[in-house]
Design a protein around this motif. Structure first.
Motif, PDB file in Angstrom:
ATOM      1  N   LEU A  20      -5.075   2.528  -8.682  1.00 64.78           N
ATOM      2  CA  LEU A  20      -5.262   3.749  -7.852  1.00 64.78           C
ATOM      3  C   LEU A  20      -6.651   3.864  -8.066  1.00 64.78           C
ATOM      4  O   LEU A  20      -7.391   3.702  -9.025  1.00 64.78           O
ATOM      5  CB  LEU A  20      -4.698   4.933  -8.783  1.00 64.78           C
TER       6      LEU A  20
ATOM      7  N   THR B   3       0.622  -1.216  -5.142  1.00 69.34           N
ATOM      8  CA  THR B   3       1.728  -1.573  -5.999  1.00 69.34           C
ATOM      9  C   THR B   3       1.945  -3.183  -5.887  1.00 69.34           C
ATOM     10  O   THR B   3       1.745  -3.582  -4.712  1.00 69.34           O
ATOM     11  CB  THR B   3       2.942  -0.940  -5.666  1.00 69.34           C
ATOM     12  N   CYS B   4       1.967  -3.680  -6.995  1.00 70.94           N
ATOM     13  CA  CYS B   4       2.144  -5.135  -6.881  1.00 70.94           C
ATOM     14  C   CYS B   4       3.606  -5.696  -7.496  1.00 70.94           C
ATOM     15  O   CYS B   4       4.048  -5.103  -8.741  1.00 70.94           O
ATOM     16  CB  CYS B   4       0.984  -5.940  -7.971  1.00 70.94           C
TER      17      CYS B   4
ATOM     18  N   GLN C 174       1.123  -1.215  -0.225  1.00 73.41           N
ATOM     19  CA  GLN C 174      -0.085  -0.086   0.173  1.00 73.41           C
ATOM     20  C   GLN C 174       0.925   1.209  -0.234  1.00 73.41           C
ATOM     21  O   GLN C 174       1.829   1.489   0.906  1.00 73.41           O
ATOM     22  CB  GLN C 174      -0.851  -0.059   1.219  1.00 73.41           C
ATOM     23  N   ASN C 175       0.722   2.050  -1.192  1.00 77.20           N
ATOM     24  CA  ASN C 175       1.808   3.067  -1.246  1.00 77.20           C
ATOM     25  C   ASN C 175       0.918   4.366  -0.522  1.00 77.20           C
ATOM     26  O   ASN C 175       1.611   5.078   0.157  1.00 77.20           O
ATOM     27  CB  ASN C 175       1.874   3.454  -2.742  1.00 77.20           C
TER      28      ASN C 175
ATOM     29  N   GLU D 183      -3.600   3.835  -3.392  1.00 74.99           N
ATOM     30  CA  GLU D 183      -2.718   3.535  -4.327  1.00 74.99           C
ATOM     31  C   GLU D 183      -2.074   2.072  -3.851  1.00 74.99           C
ATOM     32  O   GLU D 183      -1.419   2.173  -2.769  1.00 74.99           O
ATOM     33  CB  GLU D 183      -1.601   4.588  -4.735  1.00 74.99           C
TER      34      GLU D 183
ATOM     35  N   SER E 123       1.785  -2.372 -12.858  1.00 77.56           N
ATOM     36  CA  SER E 123       1.816  -2.912 -11.792  1.00 77.56           C
ATOM     37  C   SER E 123       0.811  -2.357 -10.403  1.00 77.56           C
ATOM     38  O   SER E 123       0.851  -2.754  -9.351  1.00 77.56           O
ATOM     39  CB  SER E 123       2.982  -3.404 -11.071  1.00 77.56           C
ATOM     40  N   ASN E 124       0.540  -0.910 -10.853  1.00 76.27           N
ATOM     41  CA  ASN E 124      -0.257  -0.061 -10.015  1.00 76.27           C
ATOM     42  C   ASN E 124      -1.619  -0.064 -10.116  1.00 76.27           C
ATOM     43  O   ASN E 124      -2.361  -0.227 -11.133  1.00 76.27           O
ATOM     44  CB  ASN E 124       0.293   1.357 -10.028  1.00 76.27           C
TER      45      ASN E 124
ATOM     46  N   CYS F 116      -3.991  -9.328  -7.271  1.00 77.17           N
ATOM     47  CA  CYS F 116      -2.929  -9.125  -8.253  1.00 77.17           C
ATOM     48  C   CYS F 116      -2.422 -10.655  -8.837  1.00 77.17           C
ATOM     49  O   CYS F 116      -2.053 -11.461  -7.805  1.00 77.17           O
ATOM     50  CB  CYS F 116      -1.708  -8.349  -7.825  1.00 77.17           C
TER      51      CYS F 116
ATOM     52  N   THR G 218       7.592   4.075   1.854  1.00 75.23           N
ATOM     53  CA  THR G 218       6.354   3.182   1.515  1.00 75.23           C
ATOM     54  C   THR G 218       6.245   2.099   2.304  1.00 75.23           C
ATOM     55  O   THR G 218       7.431   1.643   2.586  1.00 75.23           O
ATOM     56  CB  THR G 218       6.628   2.933  -0.129  1.00 75.23           C
TER      57      THR G 218
END
Length: 432
Positions: free
Chosen positions: A293, A260-261, A243-244, A258, A290-291, A307, A341
């Motif tokens: 949002l 990210t994988c 989790q960003n 947001e 890979s994101n 993912c 992050t």
């Protein structure tokens, strides 16, 4: 015939086993000793030598009487008679000659040199003793054959290590990294030489990729002889979701999210995609590589987001569980924003993880407000009491002597003052 007749008169025989290492060659001695009736004896030792090295043969006499010593080869040919060499083989060289010892070296020893060598002493009766030369041959070659150059995680592969043309037969040991493994060996004999093959069955995993498998030889003629092969293992992807934003705290309605994988595998994953488990992906969700949002969260976004990544070996996935909370009712205290992050270590993530911390922050704010109100009320009470006591501090009386100011001298002033005190009027003064 004379030697054979006199052998019956020998009185004793002693055999002592010795072993030691000389240089890089492993040499073994078995000491033989014969004693005659007149007290003389002849001594020699068995010799073990590595092929190509130097063997030394020694014939020694105790209590010597200057009798002649000679050395013969396994074919009963004279190598040295005293200090003279009748044999034309120049590999034999005289090392030492005296009345008590004949010592000869043999260079570049080969398998054909193996056998019994005889020491003879011309006494009455004559003496004869033999020494045995044993030749060790290290493995000519050490090779690892692997069944599959590239293995897949979970497979069992076969490795074979072969040590060829050694004497005696060698012992093979297996290692994976620093861990010793057990193999199964087979020995084949060709003439006087031995070939040993050891088989190892190994089930490989992703942690074995790039790890060396070592085949090591135990043999008296060689030290630290080994060969190795590195394993190459393919495995399906390992997927993680992080989790960003928000970096910390709850996922609240109206705020962005947001994700990210990240996927790692061998070969590297080529196909990666996002999906929503048991439901369609919301229209306002933006997926870029890979994101993932979501710019404006709402409660309809609740659910599990997955993912997926795949390569030639297989497919894997990681899940993120989203729960959207109500927006905050009070303005939270200012905080310092960091750019770190936070990676979620588990494959299933619940956005309710920060609820408890937020509740604790609200409790602290309420307690602080109550304390401030109490302090302010106490200050107001102190100010009111101070003004009240200042207005009602009290009264007092003064008496002034009338007529004392008009007296001619001090005595008259005292008389006038005493008399005037009775008629003095009371004065009151008030302080506000």
């Amino acid at each position: 015939m004379q030697i054979l007749l006199h052998q019956k008169r020998w009185t004793s025989r002693a055999v002592v086993s010795l072993q030691h290492r000389v240089g890089s060659a492993r040499v073994g001695w078995k000491c033989h000793s014969w004693v005659t009736g007149d007290g003389q004896n002849l001594v020699t030792e068995d010799v073990t030598v590595v092929e190509g090295d130097v063997a030394t043969i020694s014939c020694r006499v105790k209590n010597s009487d200057d009798s002649v010593i000679q050395l013969l080869n396994p074919n009963r040919q004279t190598i040295y008679f005293r200090d003279f060499r009748p044999l034309k083989d120049s590999r034999f060289q005289l090392v030492n000659f005296s009345n008590s010892e004949l010592r000869v070296s043999l260079t570049n020893v080969s398998i054909s040199d193996e056998g019994r060598y005889f020491c003879q002493l011309y006494t009455d009766p004559p003496q004869e003793i033999y020494t045995t030369i044993t030749v060790l041959v290290p493995p000519r070659n050490l090779v690892i054959d692997i069944q599959k150059e590239i293995a897949v995680e979970g497979e069992e592969i076969e490795l074979n290590c072969t040590a060829m043309a050694s004497r005696p037969a060698t012992t093979i040991r297996w290692f994976k990294g620093n861990k010793e493994l057990t193999g199964k060996s087979e020995v084949e004999q060709w003439s006087d030489m031995y070939t040993v093959t050891s088989q190892l069955l190994l089930k490989v995993g992703r942690e074995d990729d790039g790890v060396p498998v070592i085949c090591l030889v135990d043999h008296p003629a060689v030290k630290d002889l080994q060969t190795q092969r590195y394993l190459e293992v393919m495995y399906k992807p390992q997927v993680r979701v992080s989790q960003n934003y928000p970096v910390q705290g709850l996922t609240r309605e109206g705020e962005p999210l947001e994700l990210t994988c990240a996927a790692f595998g061998k070969p590297q994953p080529t196909d990666m995609r996002w999906l929503r488990v048991d439901d369609e992906m919301p229209q306002h969700v933006v997926v870029s590589g890979s994101n993932l949002l979501i710019s404006n969260l709402n409660k309809t976004d609740n659910g599990t987001y997955r993912c997926e990544a795949s390569n030639a070996v297989g497919k894997s996935h990681a899940d993120y569980m989203l729960f959207v909370y109500d927006p905050p009712t009070t303005i939270p205290p200012p905080t310092t924003t960091t750019t770190t992050t936070t990676t979620i270590p588990t494959t299933i993530t619940d956005s309710r993880a920060g609820e408890e911390g937020a509740i604790r922050s609200v409790d602290h704010a309420v307690v602080g407000g109550v304390v401030a109100v109490v302090v302010f009320a106490m200050l107001c009470l102190l100010i009111i009491l101070g003004r009240y006591f200042a207005r009602h501090k009290g009264t007092y009386f003064t008496h002034e002597a009338k007529g004392a100011d008009d007296a001619a001298d001090a005595d008259t002033a005292i008389i006038n003052a005493e008399g005037g005190q009775n008629n003095s009027e009371e004065k009151k003064e008030y302080f506000i």
